[in-house]
Design a protein around this motif. Structure first.
Motif, PDB file in Angstrom:
ATOM      1  N   LEU A  70      55.331  22.291  18.710  1.00 15.13           N
ATOM      2  CA  LEU A  70      56.218  21.815  17.661  1.00 15.13           C
ATOM      3  C   LEU A  70      56.243  20.302  17.586  1.00 15.13           C
ATOM      4  O   LEU A  70      56.120  19.710  16.524  1.00 15.13           O
ATOM      5  N   HIS A  71      56.402  19.686  18.750  1.00  9.76           N
ATOM      6  CA  HIS A  71      56.770  18.282  18.731  1.00  9.76           C
ATOM      7  C   HIS A  71      55.601  17.359  18.918  1.00  9.76           C
ATOM      8  O   HIS A  71      55.768  16.207  19.237  1.00  9.76           O
ATOM      9  N   SER A  72      54.411  17.933  18.763  1.00 10.92           N
ATOM     10  CA  SER A  72      53.280  17.040  18.759  1.00 10.92           C
ATOM     11  C   SER A  72      52.242  17.518  17.758  1.00 10.92           C
ATOM     12  O   SER A  72      51.809  16.768  16.894  1.00 10.92           O
ATOM     13  N   ALA A  73      51.885  18.803  17.826  1.00 16.33           N
ATOM     14  CA  ALA A  73      50.757  19.229  17.014  1.00 16.33           C
ATOM     15  C   ALA A  73      51.142  19.617  15.596  1.00 16.33           C
ATOM     16  O   ALA A  73      50.413  19.324  14.659  1.00 16.33           O
TER      17      ALA A  73
ATOM     18  N   LEU B  47      44.509  17.583  18.370  1.00 19.04           N
ATOM     19  CA  LEU B  47      43.661  18.122  19.436  1.00 19.04           C
ATOM     20  C   LEU B  47      43.938  17.438  20.776  1.00 19.04           C
ATOM     21  O   LEU B  47      44.224  18.088  21.777  1.00 19.04           O
ATOM     22  N   TYR B  48      43.856  16.104  20.801  1.00 16.32           N
ATOM     23  CA  TYR B  48      43.986  15.459  22.116  1.00 16.32           C
ATOM     24  C   TYR B  48      45.419  15.476  22.621  1.00 16.32           C
ATOM     25  O   TYR B  48      45.672  15.667  23.798  1.00 16.32           O
ATOM     26  N   LYS B  49      46.397  15.318  21.709  1.00 13.68           N
ATOM     27  CA  LYS B  49      47.767  15.257  22.180  1.00 13.68           C
ATOM     28  C   LYS B  49      48.223  16.624  22.658  1.00 13.68           C
ATOM     29  O   LYS B  49      48.904  16.762  23.676  1.00 13.68           O
ATOM     30  N   GLY B  50      47.800  17.666  21.913  1.00 17.28           N
ATOM     31  CA  GLY B  50      48.127  19.012  22.347  1.00 17.28           C
ATOM     32  C   GLY B  50      47.586  19.277  23.739  1.00 17.28           C
ATOM     33  O   GLY B  50      48.279  19.781  24.631  1.00 17.28           O
TER      34      GLY B  50
ATOM     35  N   ALA C 257      40.693  14.803  27.305  1.00 14.10           N
ATOM     36  CA  ALA C 257      41.718  14.511  26.309  1.00 14.10           C
ATOM     37  C   ALA C 257      42.151  13.057  26.404  1.00 14.10           C
ATOM     38  O   ALA C 257      42.347  12.385  25.377  1.00 14.10           O
ATOM     39  N   GLY C 258      42.306  12.565  27.628  1.00 12.32           N
ATOM     40  CA  GLY C 258      42.686  11.160  27.795  1.00 12.32           C
ATOM     41  C   GLY C 258      41.625  10.253  27.212  1.00 12.32           C
ATOM     42  O   GLY C 258      41.933   9.227  26.582  1.00 12.32           O
ATOM     43  N   PHE C 259      40.412  10.656  27.379  1.00 13.89           N
ATOM     44  CA  PHE C 259      39.265   9.949  26.853  1.00 13.89           C
ATOM     45  C   PHE C 259      39.346   9.877  25.323  1.00 13.89           C
ATOM     46  O   PHE C 259      39.181   8.823  24.699  1.00 13.89           O
TER      47      PHE C 259
ATOM     48  N   VAL D 214      42.583  27.120  30.324  1.00 15.24           N
ATOM     49  CA  VAL D 214      41.578  27.275  29.286  1.00 15.24           C
ATOM     50  C   VAL D 214      42.050  26.675  27.958  1.00 15.24           C
ATOM     51  O   VAL D 214      41.269  26.145  27.177  1.00 15.24           O
ATOM     52  N   CYS D 215      43.344  26.704  27.738  1.00 16.80           N
ATOM     53  CA  CYS D 215      43.862  26.235  26.440  1.00 16.80           C
ATOM     54  C   CYS D 215      43.664  24.736  26.243  1.00 16.80           C
ATOM     55  O   CYS D 215      43.087  24.313  25.237  1.00 16.80           O
ATOM     56  N   PRO D 216      44.154  23.913  27.192  1.00 16.06           N
ATOM     57  CA  PRO D 216      43.904  22.477  26.984  1.00 16.06           C
ATOM     58  C   PRO D 216      42.418  22.158  27.003  1.00 16.06           C
ATOM     59  O   PRO D 216      41.976  21.253  26.286  1.00 16.06           O
ATOM     60  N   LEU D 217      41.684  22.899  27.789  1.00 14.43           N
ATOM     61  CA  LEU D 217      40.259  22.601  27.866  1.00 14.43           C
ATOM     62  C   LEU D 217      39.595  22.814  26.506  1.00 14.43           C
ATOM     63  O   LEU D 217      38.799  21.988  26.047  1.00 14.43           O
ATOM     64  N   ILE D 218      39.966  23.912  25.858  1.00 16.36           N
ATOM     65  CA  ILE D 218      39.381  24.173  24.531  1.00 16.36           C
ATOM     66  C   ILE D 218      39.715  23.038  23.573  1.00 16.36           C
ATOM     67  O   ILE D 218      38.857  22.501  22.871  1.00 16.36           O
ATOM     68  N   MET D 219      40.992  22.639  23.595  1.00 11.60           N
ATOM     69  CA  MET D 219      41.417  21.614  22.642  1.00 11.60           C
ATOM     70  C   MET D 219      40.741  20.286  22.936  1.00 11.60           C
ATOM     71  O   MET D 219      40.266  19.583  22.040  1.00 11.60           O
ATOM     72  N   ALA D 220      40.708  19.935  24.220  1.00 12.53           N
ATOM     73  CA  ALA D 220      40.125  18.658  24.586  1.00 12.53           C
ATOM     74  C   ALA D 220      38.637  18.642  24.270  1.00 12.53           C
ATOM     75  O   ALA D 220      38.110  17.665  23.717  1.00 12.53           O
TER      76      ALA D 220
END
Lengths: 117, 135, 767, 504
Positions: C242-245, C332-335, C373-375, C449-455
């Protein structure tokens, strides 16, 4: 006569309202009683005042030919009097019950339902 | 002393006053009077009786509980209004018997309505006074 | 489309039951819904990217011009895919994050409601329908922020978010209604064609400001930004989703959606661009001062939202492209970063940046996601964010004067590098800082797996940008500009000013990252100043509201019946008197000459008795005087041709007095309660009121009118109603219904007296 | 035969009489009472359908032609109100099956409730001002007795204030009727509407309008005449408070709307502007009151006051859309306020108190109750797509179309504050942990509610909650009915023709 009556009504209203604004619970009821007298007289006056011609059809006639007092306000007042009586009887007993339960006849001490936050 | 006089007097006054009240009720349609005043007169008779002889005795004399008087009165008044509904007329339309009866004049649903008023007023007043006196 | 959204709402009923059966595996089942929706929307990519739109409409409230109409174009599709796609990941992630939580079912319900509302918001083609979904997102956000409802900060943050976005929402509603009035339609697709008419309408400025208020509160723009960091009280999946993506981007969506109607004026540029810029800088700066990783991310989200708003304010074609690109990259990266922080928090029990470090060995998958993601966040090549950044520079370099925006964006870019470093690199690199309660270990796959996919997506799109440009971005930008656009994102534009600027920002960022501790320390003196920010104003105004409310309630609802009566009487007298004095009434005071002497005496007796009632110190005397008044009234009735009334009044007065006396001896004697001053005040008020009534009676009786009804009664009383006493005939026949009501009143009064005297459900009196 | 007009009065009357006959048999009374309420509800729908199909219906009591007798007349607005009366009657009486003590039931609770309904329906359906007064009194005396029934300390204090201020209103009303008769010479509302313009005395009609405004204003609890409401509504048992909150205040509003669309439309700049000012002040001062209260039902009472302002606002704006909004808002408000007060009753049954400071934890322990609270609460807060949202939307739209931006802004701000109040209540009573559990003790229900009675308690609340949802999702049919009602209210010719027939 309407002029005099209007002052009587005004006086009744004034004293009724003044009594209601007192803190004594008995005076409250007396005020209510005066107020209902005042309202009844007000309606009565609104029907215009007529002397000596009650709204009755004299025996032998089938209709009234001369001008008579307006019967409608009278009927309304009769209803209002009776309703007023019912309400007053309730109010009278209510103040008695209040005094017995709450132990005071001072309206300012009956504030627990409104206590300030 | 006063109560003795009252007690004696009311024994004779009660039936008289009740008769008077019925008379006031009956003539009400044609002269000042009617159910209200009749009911009030009747109830004042019982009230005086209760003052003199106590609530219990007056309840026994009255036979019917005031609450039932009220119910009966409401029922009478309400149903007298409903009668014209069966003749496909609006609520409270006056229906009259053709025959003329002495004292009352003509008999019709408005009369029963007034009778209901009489009963309610009687019941109400007595209910209030009796319950106040019983305390 | 309509049915998809509606079914999503309905589906929110099921998770609580599913949870009872499936426990922590629920997430996988629930995720099927957003996954299916993603697939559903993915089918449209082809059609939309070739310039088509999909329209669906269902009647809803046609009498107000409100349709349940949905309109899918590039912008909506982009959002819909983000919402459902990220939604799928978040749902899966939450299954593990909140495993075993007893309210997991309700959590999923709320999340699904949110997802459905968010989809509705971006798909709606009717502004009111949009608003309906918009408010639902605010409310589901409220429930989700306060998910840990046993904690006070969570509840307060939830309320704050609701109030701020709710206030904006109401402004938005007003703006929409005005817009509808100005343009004559509530359908967005029709509005888009009426831009010129709206911009030249006298309501344009209020419309714009109201809609901006709505969008900016929702998207946490300065000075309304403070609710967003506080909303980090929510469970991390919620913050992610909600509060980012998604939800906070609804404001950006709205600006983009309505920019063809509202943008292009001086006031638009002078409001939207500066607000966006200030928000971007504020957020970026404040993010550096935080040590809680979630807060770092929250402030940088505020900053990013500011950036998007700024670009929409600029409004040119490149700016729109930049805004859309940045939006995707940011989601993508913030999520991913949020999810990574959630894993860290979940596995180590802390999210303080100072306490985390060297975790890569323990949690390599999470670490990979975090670093990628930080990248991206830092905007390094070849991430998609790098392309977005380049595009942003390209857009703002075209503005005049370019220097402000460029400088601002440069500073923000620098800060993003630091944020990316703090959140993506630092926890995983270096030496382990301290021992945690439990040895850190990798999270279950459903989480990492979730952040990895997004990142990974954030980087992949950067490496192969053209499909994204062709299928998604072009049509989205086209929708914003309402003109066919061709977006061709590319990593390499050759060495130019943009590349120089972004490289410089990166280097500056790296330096600042290395010196971050020192920087934070040097900013400490600012802390008291920062606490006086807009949030302070928010709490101040709530406190004010409370004070005012207390004061007014204490005055108005004092509990003193005499004051209530006083206010009532004064109000009545005042208003009625005012309405009388507005005109010049005829009093007809000359009408007293027909007075008979006994009538005058009666009037005097009556009035004297009332004075006795008022003045008497003895209760019995007062009651007796009341009886006299009643009898006098009865006599008046008798004198003026009302025998029935006289009889009734006489009987009833007697009865009343008897009742009063029966009650009287139970009551105490009179005592003086009110002061002389109060008595005087009341007397004045009562006299005025009485005087007013007198005047009213005079005025009303001075009117000549025919007695319209009397002839009918005198004519028909005997012939049709068979009675000579007209009053009685009226009572039992002409107006019998009144009498029926009246005897009912009597009956109830008797019941009341009876119950008052006999029934006591409370405790014994006197305690 | 227009029996359908008579049923709303006769059914409650007959039920009350039947209950009086069965005084000693509580269970018989319960059966009669529920049957009567259901019949009333059915007759309400019958009336609504009948009026929808064949326009305004009127019947002359006693077969005397109008304006000489009393006319019962029902337009759509009346019919809607009767349906709402039936709805509150049914829900509240079903609820009382599980939450009413034997004492009150054997002292006439059921007959009193039906007489109350009779008075309310009579007021909705009569076409005669004095008869309206009589029905007001019927309703009032029944409410006096119900309020005081039980004679508990707080009840008595509340009753004294309630009785006194409502008697003031009655006296004012009676005086106003008298003066109107004195000036116009008739009591039938349609007849009055015809002749109101012929009053020769300058300003008298406006003065009369003000008198009526104040008399009904007290009953409707507008600013600054609402004291009696927060003083008394939090005192009686939940079902009584619920029917008062849901239905009784609406009678005042009904009367205001009736006279200010039918009778007093000569001096709009004065009367309706005054209404608008009072509406705004009512909204603000009510919601401010709600903000500072710490007792569940007291908060609700102030919210109730505040939202009365919204209904008056539509009347003050006085366009077709605005009247539609007012009618819709009344329907909405009846549903949600009844629901909320009943929810309050369940909270009290579960926890033994209404004090916010000792409540909490209901969200985890009573999820269904929480959901049932949330629906009407959000509706009050104006969250779409619940009915409260539409009410506000239409009002705001109507205000904007006439350029009344000040009142629109007030309404929007008050809407936000209402949401704040309701959510504070939600957070304090439902969301947070109960204060008892923080101290280590477990929450002990004062008197554990059995499953069966919980079912009985939840059913009516659930119905009301679903109704506010349904009225929001299917706003179109509801709004269409309200809009037709507004048509009839603004087109007084139709009303006059229905009552007076061919009389020129």
């Amino acid at each position: 006569m309407e002029v005099v009556m209007s002052f009587v009504i005004g006086g009744l209203y004034a004293s009724g309202l003044y009594l209601m604004m007192r803190r004594n619970i008995l005076k409250l009821v007396l005020g209510i009683a005066l107020l209902s007298h005042a309202a009844n007289l007000l309606i009565f006056t609104m029907g215009r005042l007529t002397r000596g011609h009650p709204p009755l059809i004299p025996p032998g006639e089938v209709r009234v030919l001369e001008s008579i007092a307006d019967p409608l306000p009278e009927a309304l007042i009769l209803t209002a009097i009776v309703i007023g009586f019912g309400v007053q009887a309730f109010a009278i007993v209510l103040i008695r019950r209040c005094f017995e339960t709450l132990g005071t006849d001072d309206l300012d001490e009956m504030r627990s339902t409104d206590r300030a936050p | 002393m006063i109560s003795l006089i009252l007690a004696t007097a009311i024994r004779y006054l009660l039936p008289l006053l009740l008769l008077l009240s019925v008379y006031i009720l009956l003539r009400g349609h044609n002269a000042p009077g009617g159910g209200f005043i009749g009911g009030l007169v009747a109830s004042s008779a019982f009230a005086l009786f209760a003052l003199a002889h106590g609530v219990d005795l007056s309840k026994r004399v009255l036979r019917i509980a005031p609450r039932n008087l009220i119910t009966a009165g409401l029922f009478t008044a309400g149903s007298s209004g409903c009668v014209p509904l069966f003749f496909n007329l609006p609520f409270m339309t006056g229906l009259w018997f053709e025959t003329h009866i002495n004292v009352i004049g003509k008999l019709g649903t408005p009369f029963f309505f007034d009778l209901g008023v009489f009963l309610v007023v009687l019941g109400v007043t007595l209910m209030i006074i009796f319950s106040l006196m019983e305390e | 489309m309509v049915w998809i959204v509606l079914l999503s709402f309905v589906s929110a009923f099921f998770p609580p039951w599913l949870c009872r059966v499936l426990h922590s595996r629920t997430g996988w089942i629930v995720a099927l819904l957003p996954a299916a929706i993603t697939a559903y929307f993915a089918r449209f990519i082809e059609e939309i990217s070739s310039g088509g739109t999909v329209v669906e409409s269902m009647g809803w409230v046609p009498c107000l011009g409100i349709e349940l109409s949905f309109h899918l174009d590039g912008l909506s599709l982009l959002f819909a895919l983000l919402i459902s796609g990220i939604g799928t990941l978040v749902v899966i992630y939450s299954g593990s994050y909140l495993a075993g939580h007893y309210q997991l079912g309700r959590f999923y319900s709320t999340l699904l409601i949110f997802m459905a509302s968010m989809l509705g918001t971006v798909l709606a083609d009717n502004v009111i329908t949009l608003f309906v979904f918009w408010e639902l997102t605010s409310f589901s956000s409220y429930l989700l922020i306060g998910f840990n409802s046993d904690q006070k900060p969570a509840r307060e943050a939830a309320l704050q978010a609701l109030l701020v976005t709710g206030a904006g929402g109401l402004a938005l509603l007003a703006g929409f209604l005005l817009l509808g009035q100005a343009a004559g339609t509530l359908e967005i697709s029709a509005l888009l064609a009426k831009g010129d008419a709206v911009r030249s309408h006298p309501f344009y400025v209020p419309i714009l400001l109201l809609i901006l208020a709505g969008a900016m509160t929702k998207s946490a723009q300065f000075p309304f930004h403070f609710w967003l960091p506080n909303a980090m009280q929510a469970p991390t999946p919620v913050s992610t989703y909600l509060h980012s993506a998604t939800m906070v981007k609804a404001g950006v969506y709205l600006l983009a959606r309505l920019s063809p109607v509202l943008a292009g004026t001086a006031i638009w540029e002078n409001v939207v661009t500066p607000v966006g810029m200030i928000t971007m800088l504020t957020g970026a700066f404040l993010s550096l001062l935080q040590t809680d990783l979630k807060l770092v991310l929250a402030y940088s989200t505020v900053s990013a939202l500011g950036g998007m708003t700024m670009m929409l304010g600029v409004g040119s074609q490149p700016a729109a492209e930049a805004a859309v690109m940045f939006l995707v990259a940011h989601a993508l990266y913030k999520g991913a970063l949020f999810l990574v922080v959630g894993i860290l928090d979940h596995e180590t029990g802390t999210r303080q940046s100072g306490r985390l470090g060297g975790l890569f060995r323990a949690m390599p998958a999470t670490g990979l996601a975090g670093i990628l993601a930080g990248f991206s966040m830092a905007g390094f090549m070849p991430s998609f964010n790098f392309i977005a950044k380049e595009q942003t520079y390209a857009a703002i370099l075209e503005t005049t004067p370019a220097v402000f925006l460029t400088a601002a964006f440069f500073v923000a870019g620098t800060c993003y590098v630091v944020v990316g470093g703090i959140t993506g690199f630092q926890p995983f690199t270096g030496r382990p800082r301290e021992r945690f309660l439990k040895p850190p270990h990798e999270a279950p796959p459903s989480m990492w797996v979730c952040p990895l996919i997004m990142a990974a997506a954030g980087v992949l799109v950067g490496v192969f940008p053209s499909p994204a440009g062709k299928y998604m971005l072009s049509s989205a930008v086209g929708a914003v500009l309402q003109a066919p656009s061709e977006v061709q994102p590319a990593l390499w534009h050759g060495p130019d000013v943009k590349l120089f600027l972004s490289t410089a920002a990166m280097l500056a960022g790296i330096c600042l990252y290395l010196a971050r501790a020192k920087f934070r320390r040097s900013m400490e003196p600012l802390t008291p100043l920062l606490s006086k920010g807009p949030e302070h104003l928010y709490s101040l105004s709530l406190a004010w509201l409370d004070t005012i409310a207390c004061a007014q309630t204490r005055v108005l609802q004092s509990g003193r019946l005499n004051l209530y009566l006083l206010i009532t009487i004064v109000t009545t007298t005042g208003l009625v008197g005012a309405s009388m004095l507005e005109h010049e009434p005829i009093l007809g005071l000359e009408r007293w000459s027909d007075l008979h002497i006994y009538e005058a005496i009666l009037a005097v007796v009556l009035l004297t008795s009332t004075v006795v009632i008022v003045r008497s110190r003895s209760r019995l005397a007062a009651v007796a005087a009341l009886g006299v008044v009643g009898y006098a009234v009865a006599l008046l009735f008798l004198l003026f041709s009302a025998p029935d009334l006289a009889m009734t009044q006489f009987c009833i007065e007697t009865l009343s007095v008897v009742l009063l006396v029966m009650v009287l001896y139970r009551l105490p004697r009179y005592r003086d309660y009110s002061s002389g001053k109060e008595r005087f005040r009341d007397a004045v008020v009562a006299t005025l009121a009485g005087g007013l009534i007198t005047a009213l009676v005079l005025v009303a009786t001075a009117v000549t009118r025919e007695a319209r009804l009397t002839p009918f009664f005198t004519e028909h009383s005997l012939l049709l109603a068979k009675g000579r006493n007209i009053v009685n005939v009226i009572l039992v026949d002409f107006r019998g219904l009144d009498t029926l009501g009246e005897i009912t009143v009597l009956a109830v009064a008797a019941l009341g007296v009876y119950s008052l005297l006999k029934l006591n459900t409370g405790k014994k009196s006197g305690d | 035969m227009n029996l359908v007009l008579l049923f709303p009065i006769l059914i409650p009357f007959a039920t009350a009489v039947a209950c009086l006959l069965a005084w000693k048999q509580r269970h018989v009374q319960r059966v009669l009472s529920i049957t009567g309420a259901v019949l009333l509800q059915a007759s309400g729908f019958l009336l609504l359908v009948s009026v929808w199909q064949s326009g305004i219906r009127a019947v002359q009591m006693g077969n005397w032609p109008a304006p000489f007798g009393i006319t019962l007349v029902s337009d759509l607005f009346s019919a809607i109100m009767i349906v709402m009366a039936g709805l509150t009657g049914v829900t509240v009486l079903v609820y009382s099956l599980a939450d009413m003590d034997t004492g009150r039931e054997s002292f006439g609770y059921h007959p009193l409730m039906h007489i109350l309904l009779m008075g309310v329906c009579g007021a909705f359906i009569t076409g005669d001002v004095f008869n309206l007064y009589v029905w007001f009194e019927v309703m009032l005396i029944a409410s006096f007795v119900l309020l005081g029934l039980g004679g508990e300390k707080a009840q008595l204090e509340g009753t004294v204030k309630y009785v006194t201020l409502n008697l003031m209103s009655s006296a004012l009303f009676l005086a106003a009727v008298g003066i109107m008769y004195g000036a116009v010479g008739t009591l039938n509302m349609a007849d009055l509407a015809r002749h109101m313009g012929t009053v020769k005395q300058p300003g008298l009609v406006t003065t009369l309008a003000t008198l009526f405004l104040l008399a009904f204003g007290i009953k409707a609890a507008i600013f600054p005449l609402f004291f009696w409401l927060p003083a008394s509504y939090p005192t009686p048992p939940a079902p009584i408070a619920a029917i008062f909150a849901g239905l009784l205040t609406k009678v005042g509003i009904y009367a205001l709307i009736r006279v200010f669309t039918l009778l007093f439309v000569q001096d709009l700049e004065y009367t309706h502007a005054l209404l608008l000012v009072l509406a705004g002040l009512t909204m603000i001062s009510g919601i401010l009151g709600a903000l500072v209260q710490n007792e569940l039902r007291r908060i609700l009472s102030f919210v109730l006051v505040s939202h009365i302002g919204f209904m008056i606002m539509g009347l003050g704006i006085f366009t077709h859309l605005a009247i539609t909004a007012s009618v819709f808002y009344i329907v909405h408000d009846v549903i949600v306020k009844t629901g909320l007060f009943l929810v309050g009753g369940v909270v009290r049954a579960e926890r033994g108190t209404y004090e916010m400071s000792s409540l909490g934890g209901l969200y985890s322990s009573n999820p269904w109750l929480s959901a049932l609270f949330l629906l009407p609460a959000l509706s009050v807060g104006g969250i779409p797509p619940l009915s409260g949202f539409w009410g506000k939307l239409v009002l705001v739209k109507a205000g904007m179309e006439t350029g009344q931006y000040l009142i629109v802004a007030t309404a929007l701000i008050v809407a936000l504050l209402s949401l704040l109040v309701m959510m504070k209540m939600w957070a304090d009573a439902f969301w947070r942990d109960s204060p008892g559990s923080a101290a280590g003790g477990s929450v002990v229900s004062a008197n554990p509610v059995s499953f069966e009675s919980r079912l009985v308690l939840f059913c009516p609340i659930g119905v009301l909650g679903l109704l506010t949802l349904a009225a929001g999702i299917f706003a179109e049919p509801v709004l269409t009915v309200c809009s037709r009602a507004a048509d009839q209210l603004l087109n007084t010719e139709e009303y006059i023709r229905a009552v007076l027939g061919g009389i020129p």
